[in-house]
Design a protein around this motif. Sequence first.
Motif, PDB file in Angstrom:
ATOM      1  N   GLY A 168      13.767  -5.495   4.446  1.00 31.97           N
ATOM      2  CA  GLY A 168      12.668  -6.435   4.294  1.00 31.97           C
ATOM      3  C   GLY A 168      12.740  -7.161   2.971  1.00 31.97           C
ATOM      4  N   VAL A 169      12.187  -8.366   2.947  1.00 29.33           N
ATOM      5  CA  VAL A 169      12.050  -9.148   1.718  1.00 29.33           C
ATOM      6  C   VAL A 169      10.625  -9.675   1.691  1.00 29.33           C
ATOM      7  CG1 VAL A 169      12.852 -11.123   0.372  1.00 29.33           C
ATOM      8  CG2 VAL A 169      14.486  -9.820   1.769  1.00 29.33           C
ATOM      9  N   GLY A 170       9.933  -9.414   0.576  1.00 24.13           N
ATOM     10  CA  GLY A 170       8.569  -9.887   0.426  1.00 24.13           C
ATOM     11  C   GLY A 170       8.492 -11.155  -0.397  1.00 24.13           C
ATOM     12  N   CYS A 171       7.540 -11.200  -1.306  1.00 29.12           N
ATOM     13  CA  CYS A 171       7.245 -12.433  -2.041  1.00 29.12           C
ATOM     14  C   CYS A 171       8.148 -12.661  -3.247  1.00 29.12           C
ATOM     15  CB  CYS A 171       5.798 -12.411  -2.513  1.00 29.12           C
ATOM     16  SG  CYS A 171       4.593 -12.152  -1.198  1.00 29.12           S
ATOM     17  N   ILE A 172       8.877 -11.627  -3.676  1.00 22.90           N
ATOM     18  CA  ILE A 172       9.630 -11.696  -4.929  1.00 22.90           C
ATOM     19  C   ILE A 172      11.116 -11.478  -4.661  1.00 22.90           C
ATOM     20  CG2 ILE A 172       9.931 -10.667  -7.220  1.00 22.90           C
ATOM     21  CD1 ILE A 172       7.052  -9.645  -7.041  1.00 22.90           C
ATOM     22  N   VAL A 173      11.968 -12.378  -5.164  1.00 20.96           N
ATOM     23  CA  VAL A 173      13.415 -12.183  -5.040  1.00 20.96           C
ATOM     24  C   VAL A 173      14.097 -12.025  -6.393  1.00 20.96           C
ATOM     25  CG1 VAL A 173      13.636 -13.306  -2.797  1.00 20.96           C
ATOM     26  CG2 VAL A 173      13.813 -14.689  -4.889  1.00 20.96           C
ATOM     27  N   ASP A 174      13.348 -12.173  -7.489  1.00 14.83           N
ATOM     28  CA  ASP A 174      13.925 -11.935  -8.810  1.00 14.83           C
ATOM     29  C   ASP A 174      12.806 -11.941  -9.851  1.00 14.83           C
ATOM     30  OD1 ASP A 174      15.885 -11.360 -10.612  1.00 14.83           O
ATOM     31  OD2 ASP A 174      16.969 -13.260 -10.434  1.00 14.83           O
ATOM     32  N   SER A 175      13.099 -11.316 -10.993  1.00 16.98           N
ATOM     33  CA  SER A 175      12.200 -11.340 -12.151  1.00 16.98           C
ATOM     34  C   SER A 175      13.052 -11.054 -13.370  1.00 16.98           C
ATOM     35  CB  SER A 175      11.090 -10.296 -11.999  1.00 16.98           C
ATOM     36  OG  SER A 175      11.634  -8.996 -11.920  1.00 16.98           O
ATOM     37  N   CYS A 176      12.460 -11.163 -14.554  1.00 12.73           N
ATOM     38  CA  CYS A 176      13.277 -11.038 -15.761  1.00 12.73           C
ATOM     39  C   CYS A 176      13.827  -9.636 -15.950  1.00 12.73           C
ATOM     40  CB  CYS A 176      12.481 -11.488 -16.993  1.00 12.73           C
ATOM     41  SG  CYS A 176      11.304 -10.247 -17.626  1.00 12.73           S
ATOM     42  N   GLY A 177      13.078  -8.628 -15.498  1.00 19.56           N
ATOM     43  CA  GLY A 177      13.543  -7.254 -15.600  1.00 19.56           C
ATOM     44  C   GLY A 177      13.412  -6.621 -16.967  1.00 19.56           C
ATOM     45  N   THR A 178      13.003  -7.388 -17.970  1.00 19.12           N
ATOM     46  CA  THR A 178      12.982  -6.872 -19.344  1.00 19.12           C
ATOM     47  C   THR A 178      11.609  -6.902 -20.001  1.00 19.12           C
ATOM     48  OG1 THR A 178      13.598  -9.055 -20.210  1.00 19.12           O
ATOM     49  CG2 THR A 178      15.391  -7.509 -19.726  1.00 19.12           C
ATOM     50  N   CYS A 179      10.661  -7.654 -19.466  1.00 16.99           N
ATOM     51  CA  CYS A 179       9.335  -7.724 -20.095  1.00 16.99           C
ATOM     52  C   CYS A 179       8.570  -6.425 -19.826  1.00 16.99           C
ATOM     53  CB  CYS A 179       8.558  -8.934 -19.571  1.00 16.99           C
ATOM     54  SG  CYS A 179       7.996  -8.787 -17.859  1.00 16.99           S
ATOM     55  N   GLU A 180       7.439  -6.262 -20.492  1.00 15.17           N
ATOM     56  CA  GLU A 180       6.668  -5.033 -20.339  1.00 15.17           C
ATOM     57  C   GLU A 180       6.194  -4.826 -18.897  1.00 15.17           C
ATOM     58  OE1 GLU A 180       6.240  -2.504 -22.523  1.00 15.17           O
ATOM     59  OE2 GLU A 180       7.755  -3.671 -23.596  1.00 15.17           O
TER      60      GLU A 180
END
Length: 350
Positions: A88-100
């Motif tokens: 499944g794939v929802g609303c998010i396919v990437d993010s910075c991965g480093t923020c709090e």
Amino acid sequence: MNTYSVKAYGTESKEADLKEMNIERREATPKDVEIEILFCGVCHSDLHTARNDWGGTKYPAVPGHEIVGRITKIGSEVSKFKVGDLAGVGCIVDSCGTCESCKQDLEQYCQTGFVGTYNGKDEHLGGHTFGGYSQKVVVDADHVLKIPENLDLAAVAPLLCAGITTWSPLRHWNVGPNSKVAVVGLGGLGHMAIKLAKGLGAEVTLFSRTPGKTEDAKQLGADHVVISTDDSQMKSVAGKFDVIIDTVPYDHDINPYISTLNINGTHVLVGYLGGLEDIINTVPMIMGRKSVAGSVIGGIAETQEMLDFCGEHNIVSEIEIIKMQEINEAYERMLKSDVRYRFVIDMQSL
């Protein structure tokens, strides 16, 4: 980067109907999975984006962020999936991965902004991302979800937005067997809030403006229905609820609901984006340490937790399956609330 063409349904402008078009997908990188899309849920966000209701839509727009399918290809560095797995794939396919936020598995609150499944910044091909109204999608494996094999796949699709949108606040506010939860609005979000809150063991009440939804609400798991336009019924639940999940998608007066919160209770807005014209009366808030809060979707880990829970408890959405070619009619019906409770597209029709 190598690409290939797939069929999709999208729109070239806010005034135009959605129609068949071709879009480019990237060839799977070492960290990607390629998914053949079997079903895609239809969310109000799809309609708002297609018609640029919120501004900022990039055209051509291909909506769809409630994606269920089967993996057809995996990158060389992917270990948690194999070809043939449900995914499944929802609303998010990437993010910075480093923020709090990302470090806490709260990618939905990524401080630099998560990449949406559609209308987001495409870091691989440039331009913007295209959603699930298409034959295939290619996504970084860390943003792909495992789908329980025992559930109706079509009815799973809305869990990836409507489900997680209501699950996240239920979990954040520690809803469980001793909780008293109320839900405002019985639509795509509201019916999932009832099912999930009941699944967590809570006593669940639906607030409805009219008595017509009482039978449906109880079939979905609600223990009680309170008519919010009836002063006597509202007074009878004053100070009762620990959490209220408010799914109403338009401006509305929340003051009557705040009075029904228990001490330390929280009214959580999940359906409406924008300003509330009615001034919030702080007296009942201050006198009962009550809160008004907001919540949006959920991170990848939390979404997987929800899917696993739904697999264990056999919880899925109530759906109407449509063909891809019926999407424009479905949008018009959504505007009239003429759906019980979520449209899902059979992507084989494309």
